[in-house]
Design a protein around this motif. Structure first.
Motif, PDB file in Angstrom:
ATOM      1  N   THR A  97      -1.197 -14.426  -1.052  1.00  0.00           N
ATOM      2  CA  THR A  97      -0.090 -13.690  -0.459  1.00  0.00           C
ATOM      3  C   THR A  97      -0.304 -12.193  -0.607  1.00  0.00           C
ATOM      4  N   LEU A  98      -0.035 -11.456   0.469  1.00  0.00           N
ATOM      5  CA  LEU A  98      -0.046 -10.000   0.468  1.00  0.00           C
ATOM      6  C   LEU A  98       1.372  -9.515   0.735  1.00  0.00           C
ATOM      7  N   VAL A  99       1.893  -8.677  -0.153  1.00  0.00           N
ATOM      8  CA  VAL A  99       3.227  -8.097   0.051  1.00  0.00           C
ATOM      9  C   VAL A  99       3.073  -6.583   0.058  1.00  0.00           C
ATOM     10  N   THR A 100       3.352  -5.967   1.189  1.00  0.00           N
ATOM     11  CA  THR A 100       3.279  -4.519   1.307  1.00  0.00           C
ATOM     12  C   THR A 100       4.688  -3.951   1.449  1.00  0.00           C
ATOM     13  N   GLY A 101       4.851  -2.673   1.106  1.00  0.00           N
ATOM     14  CA  GLY A 101       6.174  -2.060   1.197  1.00  0.00           C
ATOM     15  C   GLY A 101       7.123  -2.515   0.113  1.00  0.00           C
ATOM     16  N   ALA A 102       6.596  -2.891  -1.053  1.00  0.00           N
ATOM     17  CA  ALA A 102       7.436  -3.441  -2.120  1.00  0.00           C
ATOM     18  C   ALA A 102       8.086  -2.326  -2.934  1.00  0.00           C
ATOM     19  N   GLY A 103       8.861  -1.487  -2.263  1.00  0.00           N
ATOM     20  CA  GLY A 103       9.563  -0.398  -2.920  1.00  0.00           C
ATOM     21  C   GLY A 103      10.936  -0.221  -2.341  1.00  0.00           C
ATOM     22  N   PHE A 104      11.593   0.865  -2.709  1.00  0.00           N
ATOM     23  CA  PHE A 104      12.975   1.086  -2.307  1.00  0.00           C
ATOM     24  C   PHE A 104      13.153   1.126  -0.792  1.00  0.00           C
ATOM     25  N   GLY A 105      12.406   2.008  -0.100  1.00  0.00           N
ATOM     26  CA  GLY A 105      12.689   2.282   1.299  1.00  0.00           C
ATOM     27  C   GLY A 105      12.612   1.072   2.189  1.00  0.00           C
ATOM     28  N   VAL A 106      11.463   0.392   2.181  1.00  0.00           N
ATOM     29  CA  VAL A 106      11.287  -0.780   3.027  1.00  0.00           C
ATOM     30  C   VAL A 106      12.245  -1.895   2.621  1.00  0.00           C
ATOM     31  N   THR A 107      12.331  -2.170   1.325  1.00  0.00           N
ATOM     32  CA  THR A 107      13.167  -3.279   0.864  1.00  0.00           C
ATOM     33  C   THR A 107      14.639  -3.049   1.171  1.00  0.00           C
ATOM     34  N   TYR A 166      -1.424 -10.118  -3.915  1.00  0.00           N
ATOM     35  CA  TYR A 166      -1.478  -8.655  -3.855  1.00  0.00           C
ATOM     36  C   TYR A 166      -0.113  -8.089  -3.491  1.00  0.00           C
ATOM     37  N   ILE A 167       0.271  -6.999  -4.172  1.00  0.00           N
ATOM     38  CA  ILE A 167       1.520  -6.275  -3.906  1.00  0.00           C
ATOM     39  C   ILE A 167       1.192  -4.784  -3.878  1.00  0.00           C
ATOM     40  N   PRO A 182      -7.136 -12.057 -11.951  1.00  0.00           N
ATOM     41  CA  PRO A 182      -5.713 -12.088 -12.326  1.00  0.00           C
ATOM     42  C   PRO A 182      -4.887 -12.809 -11.264  1.00  0.00           C
ATOM     43  N   ALA A 183      -3.759 -13.342 -11.652  1.00  0.00           N
ATOM     44  CA  ALA A 183      -2.920 -14.069 -10.695  1.00  0.00           C
ATOM     45  C   ALA A 183      -2.291 -13.138  -9.677  1.00  0.00           C
ATOM     46  N   VAL A 184      -1.838 -11.952 -10.125  1.00  0.00           N
ATOM     47  CA  VAL A 184      -1.142 -10.998  -9.251  1.00  0.00           C
ATOM     48  C   VAL A 184      -1.664  -9.603  -9.551  1.00  0.00           C
ATOM     49  N   VAL A 185      -1.931  -8.832  -8.502  1.00  0.00           N
ATOM     50  CA  VAL A 185      -2.333  -7.436  -8.638  1.00  0.00           C
ATOM     51  C   VAL A 185      -1.312  -6.561  -7.920  1.00  0.00           C
ATOM     52  N   ILE A 186      -0.757  -5.572  -8.635  1.00  0.00           N
ATOM     53  CA  ILE A 186       0.187  -4.623  -8.045  1.00  0.00           C
ATOM     54  C   ILE A 186      -0.524  -3.276  -7.924  1.00  0.00           C
ATOM     55  N   ASN A 187      -0.649  -2.785  -6.708  1.00  0.00           N
ATOM     56  CA  ASN A 187      -1.359  -1.533  -6.441  1.00  0.00           C
ATOM     57  C   ASN A 187      -0.359  -0.402  -6.269  1.00  0.00           C
ATOM     58  N   THR A 188      -0.406   0.588  -7.173  1.00  0.00           N
ATOM     59  CA  THR A 188       0.452   1.769  -7.052  1.00  0.00           C
ATOM     60  C   THR A 188      -0.360   3.016  -6.721  1.00  0.00           C
ATOM     61  N   VAL A 189      -1.645   2.846  -6.410  1.00  0.00           N
ATOM     62  CA  VAL A 189      -2.554   3.972  -6.212  1.00  0.00           C
ATOM     63  C   VAL A 189      -2.620   4.357  -4.740  1.00  0.00           C
ATOM     64  N   GLY A 190      -2.231   5.569  -4.426  1.00  0.00           N
ATOM     65  CA  GLY A 190      -2.308   6.042  -3.050  1.00  0.00           C
ATOM     66  C   GLY A 190      -3.493   6.965  -2.847  1.00  0.00           C
ATOM     67  N   PRO A 191      -3.730   7.347  -1.573  1.00  0.00           N
ATOM     68  CA  PRO A 191      -3.027   6.865  -0.379  1.00  0.00           C
ATOM     69  C   PRO A 191      -3.426   5.425  -0.058  1.00  0.00           C
ATOM     70  N   PHE A 192      -2.464   4.603   0.329  1.00  0.00           N
ATOM     71  CA  PHE A 192      -2.698   3.176   0.466  1.00  0.00           C
ATOM     72  C   PHE A 192      -3.586   2.832   1.653  1.00  0.00           C
ATOM     73  N   THR A 193      -3.644   3.709   2.647  1.00  0.00           N
ATOM     74  CA  THR A 193      -4.582   3.470   3.749  1.00  0.00           C
ATOM     75  C   THR A 193      -6.017   3.440   3.243  1.00  0.00           C
ATOM     76  N   THR A 194      -6.269   4.125   2.131  1.00  0.00           N
ATOM     77  CA  THR A 194      -7.609   4.155   1.535  1.00  0.00           C
ATOM     78  C   THR A 194      -7.790   3.077   0.478  1.00  0.00           C
ATOM     79  N   THR A 195      -6.804   2.910  -0.390  1.00  0.00           N
ATOM     80  CA  THR A 195      -6.973   2.007  -1.538  1.00  0.00           C
ATOM     81  C   THR A 195      -6.695   0.545  -1.213  1.00  0.00           C
ATOM     82  N   ALA A 196      -5.747   0.271  -0.320  1.00  0.00           N
ATOM     83  CA  ALA A 196      -5.346  -1.116  -0.080  1.00  0.00           C
ATOM     84  C   ALA A 196      -6.483  -1.995   0.426  1.00  0.00           C
ATOM     85  N   PRO A 197      -7.265  -1.569   1.418  1.00  0.00           N
ATOM     86  CA  PRO A 197      -8.318  -2.476   1.913  1.00  0.00           C
ATOM     87  C   PRO A 197      -9.289  -2.946   0.841  1.00  0.00           C
TER      88      PRO A 197
END
Length: 356
Positions: free
Chosen positions: A122-132, A96-97, A68-83
């Motif tokens: 491209t990797l974009v992390t923190g793509a939510g309310f708090g960080v943004t 990746y987002i 796929p062109a873009v993958v959005i990961n909403t599955v936590g905990p991200f320390t485990t799933t992101a890598p």
């Protein structure tokens, strides 16, 4: 499969919100999840396609195969799933987002910056309310100025809760933020959690109290400003003196990986009741001070923080799909600048620009 944007954890609230926001942008999401019935229901609500993957490893294998062109990961905990998902995206050439908002998860993604450049994605992390919300205010205030001496950011979310379980993404973020830290002399350093309480008067006249909590905003504000001293705080910090006193002991316990994983899994199943959001607006806030004594303060005003998270992730996906990103690992405003927040429906309020 025709849609080029995949949403992992597509049956959860975050996934459904992102898919709905993508639909508003004229884009179709592929919702990826384990439960076929829940996928079908979510897809009907959002006009999405579906892909059943019984595990995260299975989802990663599908990414490698279908690219796929873009993958959005909403599955936590991200320390485990992101890598695992980032590795699959690198192999597939996918952008990746994720919605991570804890120091460990953002750090792990930042460490993949050079590999992402070499892979051309491209990797974009923190793509939510708090960080943004907080990072965008910092970027706005620092435009045209050298690196400041000191930055404080405050996150004031307002979220309408729907009935259901807490979820591993939220619990993982909260537990990952129990280790008190701040940026001191340009480096991440230990600090007492829930200290530096501040009574804030919001631009609408209401008041909230925030206290220090080292979530992803801390790293994002530091990287956006280059400040030697950075503190991140939130209105979600507990107000009970007893609970605050217990935090050092809880922080120590949560350093044990097995105990943290066990706690995350079990707390994620706790059911929460539906409730309306506590205030009309959510807010991002920053105060920036330079060595010459100049201080600038600013706010970002928006609505429901959960809905805004969906809008941010969807807008970033749209831009990456259109080829507007660049290879490497970034947080949202670091990649797209402060106008990204406005394009997702927020408004800047910059009332104070003082020189002392």
């Amino acid at each position: 499969m025709t849609a080029q944007i995949w949403v992992l954890g597509g049956t959860g609230r975050s996934g459904r919100t992102i898919a709905a926001q993508l639909a508003r942008l004229g884009l179709t999401a592929v919702l990826v999840g384990r439960d076929a019935n829940r996928l079908h229901t979510a897809a009907q609500q959002t006009g999405s396609e579906t892909l059943r993957a019984p595990s995260l490893t299975a989802a990663a294998a599908e990414i490698r195969q279908q690219r796929p062109a873009v993958v959005i990961n909403t599955v936590g905990p991200f320390t485990t799933t992101a890598p695992e998902i980032i590795d699959a995206c690198r192999a597939a050439g996918s952008h990746y987002i994720d919605l991570a908002n804890d120091v460990a998860a953002l750090t792990a993604t930042y460490q993949r910056h050079d590999a992402a450049i070499q892979a051309g994605h491209t990797l974009v992390t923190g793509a939510g309310f708090g960080v943004t919300a907080t990072e965008s205010v910092v970027v706005k205030l620092c435009e045209g100025r050298p690196a400041p001496l000191r930055v404080r950011v405050d996150m004031v979310p307002s979220i309408a809760m729907e009935e259901g379980t807490a979820g591993e993404a939220l619990i993982g973020t909260l537990l990952g933020s129990l280790h008190g830290r701040r940026i001191t002399d340009g480096r991440l350093a230990p600090a007492r959690i829930f200290s530096d309480a501040l009574r804030l008067t919001l631009p609408d006249g209401s008041q909230v109290t925030t206290a220090s909590m080292p979530s992803g905003e801390l790293l994002a504000a530091h990287r956006a400003s280059g400040a030697r001293q950075v503190l991140s705080a939130t209105s979600e910090a507990p107000s009970s003196p007893l609970l605050r006193a217990m935090m050092p002991a809880l922080s120590t316990l949560m350093r044990w990986e097995r105990l943290r994983s066990f706690t995350t899994r079990h707390l994620a199943r706790v059911r929460v009741k539906a409730k309306e959001r506590p205030r009309e607006h959510s807010w991002g806030h920053a105060v920036v001070t330079w060595t010459d004594g100049e201080t600038r303060e600013g706010w970002l005003r928006l609505g429901d923080a959960q809905e805004y998270t969906g809008a941010v992730a969807a807008e970033i996906a749209r831009r990456l799909l259109a080829g507007e990103g660049r290879p490497g690992a970034y947080t949202p405003a670091a990649l797209f600048g402060p106008t990204l927040a406005e394009s997702c429906g927020a408004t800047y309020l910059l009332p104070h620009r003082d020189r002392r």
